[in-house]
Design a protein around this motif. Structure first.
Motif, short mmCIF file in Angstrom:
data_model
loop_
_atom_site.label_atom_id
_atom_site.label_comp_id
_atom_site.label_asym_id
_atom_site.label_seq_id
_atom_site.Cartn_x
_atom_site.Cartn_y
_atom_site.Cartn_z
N HIS A 25 -8.21 32.84 48.18
CA HIS A 25 -9.36 33.19 47.35
C HIS A 25 -9.45 34.71 47.15
N THR A 26 -9.37 35.11 45.87
CA THR A 26 -9.40 36.54 45.55
C THR A 26 -10.82 37.01 45.23
N GLY A 27 -11.79 36.09 45.32
CA GLY A 27 -13.16 36.42 44.95
C GLY A 27 -13.78 37.50 45.81
N ASP A 28 -13.29 37.66 47.05
CA ASP A 28 -13.93 38.66 47.92
C ASP A 28 -13.49 40.10 47.59
N TRP A 29 -12.68 40.29 46.56
CA TRP A 29 -12.35 41.64 46.12
C TRP A 29 -13.49 42.24 45.30
N ALA A 55 -10.70 32.17 35.91
CA ALA A 55 -11.88 31.88 36.70
C ALA A 55 -13.06 31.43 35.84
N ILE A 56 -12.84 31.31 34.52
CA ILE A 56 -13.93 30.87 33.65
C ILE A 56 -13.50 29.56 33.00
N LYS A 57 -14.31 28.53 33.22
CA LYS A 57 -13.97 27.20 32.70
C LYS A 57 -15.08 26.68 31.81
N ASP A 70 -14.81 31.92 43.51
CA ASP A 70 -13.76 31.99 44.52
C ASP A 70 -12.62 32.90 44.06
N PHE A 71 -12.45 33.01 42.73
CA PHE A 71 -11.29 33.75 42.20
C PHE A 71 -11.65 34.96 41.37
N CYS A 72 -12.87 34.99 40.81
CA CYS A 72 -13.27 36.11 39.94
C CYS A 72 -13.19 37.42 40.73
#
Lengths: 95, 321
Positions: A25-29, A55-57, A70-72
């Motif tokens: 998960h790259t969201g914590d950046w 990250a946009i659906k 989780d990914f944004c």
């Protein structure tokens, strides 16, 4: 993170990657978080197409776009490009 | 189904499964990641991807994670095109032996370092041999993942770590190599330039490249927030400015015949819409030294280079029609 010692036999042949990146998960950046106002949305789906992190659906049943936090990574491209100004970037509340 | 009949809607493309998934570790606001995502949405069936060393190889497959949902092969910096040739030849042999009955597309991704500089001879050879594959150059105009070193794709005047702006030099002293024109000179069946700012155009061109028989070359303009020194949210804006100022015009060439894409055609028909090149340059920190005074001649030079290349392109289009 625990680091266990692995021998060469435990590594797949040719070092093939075997875990899907979606488990990472790259969201914590993120420093800034996109917030969506559905009433301003023109449903052009541009945000979804220009998101570097997929990250946009589009939610077909609710007719809204949904962010996957989780990914944004919070780059803000979607907010900058949105023709209806339906996306705003706000600072993440510090944890 | 050919590209001329393939009419897609935004919804259709958005709902197509992601073959280049979330969780890759490109910087926030990465233009190349956008390019890859959009191109993978244009695939028409089973696809094999080969990737030269570069940003997109590094960020998408950090062991043990992979962001690819297609068979993917990493290859050295110089031989993405050679690798793609091998894959295509193997597929052909398997078909001949009756082991494979469906058509499989091959895509090679490489950055500007892996194309302009290191991979040029492999690419030239593969195109000359006429292998059926799509070569995608995602151009972020320097060796970004190793720390912003200048490449053959870095434009004139840009400051990088190996062409730093200072008292002696004002950024890179050489011009950007016109790589897409070099590929057209190979009499390649299909070559095009595209930009992540115009995704419909990019997806359509990628599809055309896959459908054409023989090699196809796609040059995709992909701004890099780290290396070009701008805020992460400006990626698309800067890509759009590059086309509006004619720094990066959009065109395609079939069998050597050039034609302009709609975004650049408008500027050709209404020259007053062409923005001055400073509009583009001042958005980026890598050109900051040109606006500090004493570098006006450089700005004029850059405008002259852009105008010259733009009028050369228009001349080629007139000759072709």
């Amino acid at each position: 993170m625990t680091r266990e010692t692995k021998s060469w036999q435990d590594i797949p042949i040719a070092g093939v990657c075997w875990k899907p990146a979606t488990e990472y998960h790259t969201g914590d950046w993120r420093t800034f978080k996109p917030v969506y106002a559905s009433e301003k949305c023109k449903k052009c789906l541009l945000c979804s197409m220009i998101c570097p992190d997929a990250a946009i659906k589009w939610n077909e049943t609710k007719e809204v776009v949904e962010f996957n936090y989780d990914f944004c990574k919070g780059c803000g491209i979607c907010a900058n490009e949105c023709p209806g100004r339906a996306i705003q970037m706000i600072r993440e509340s510090g944890e | 189904m050919t590209a001329t009949t393939w009419k897609f809607t935004a919804k259709e493309i958005v709902e197509k499964p992601e073959l280049f998934t979330s969780g890759h570790r490109a910087c926030a606001g990465c233009g190349s990641a956008i390019a890859l995502r959009q191109i993978m949405k244009a695939t028409r069936g089973p696809t094999i991807v080969t990737n030269a060393t570069g940003c997109m190889e590094v960020v998408s497959t950090i062991y043990p994670y992979t962001a690819w949902k297609v068979p993917w092969i990493h290859t050295a910096f110089e031989n993405a095109a050679a690798n793609a040739s091998g894959i295509e030849a193997a597929l052909k042999a398997m078909k001949k032996k009756g082991k494979l009955h469906e058509s499989v597309d091959v895509i090679a991704f490489a950055g500007d370092g892996g194309t302009f500089d290191i991979g040029l001879q492999a690419l030239s050879g593969a195109v000359e041999r006429g292998h059926d594959f799509l070569y995608v150059l995602y151009d972020n105009e320097a060796y970004m993942n190793t720390g912003i070193q200048r490449s053959g794709g870095t434009p004139y005047g840009a400051s990088t770590t190996t062409s730093p702006a200072g008292k002696v030099l004002l950024g890179k002293a050489q011009l950007k190599k016109p790589i897409a024109d070099i590929m057209v000179a190979h009499e390649i069946p299909y070559a095009a330039t595209a930009s992540i700012a115009y995704w419909q155009d990019l997806v359509r061109k990628a599809r055309k490249g896959l459908e054409v028989e023989g090699p196809a070359f796609l040059h995709v303009f992909s701004p890099c927030p780290r290396g070009w020194r701008y805020e992460t949210n400006k990626t698309i804006e800067i890509a759009r400015l590059a086309t509006e100022t004619c720094v990066f015009p959009l065109w395609e060439a079939k069998e050597g015949d050039y034609s302009l894409s709609p975004q650049s055609k408008i500027i050709a028909m209404k020259p007053e819409r062409k923005k001055p090149v400073t509009d583009y340059l001042k958005t980026q920190g890598r050109f900051r030294h040109l606006f500090k005074g004493g570098a006006e001649h450089m700005l004029q030079d850059i405008q002259k280079i852009v105008d010259k290349r733009w009028s050369r392109l228009l001349r080629r289009i007139r000759e072709g029609s």
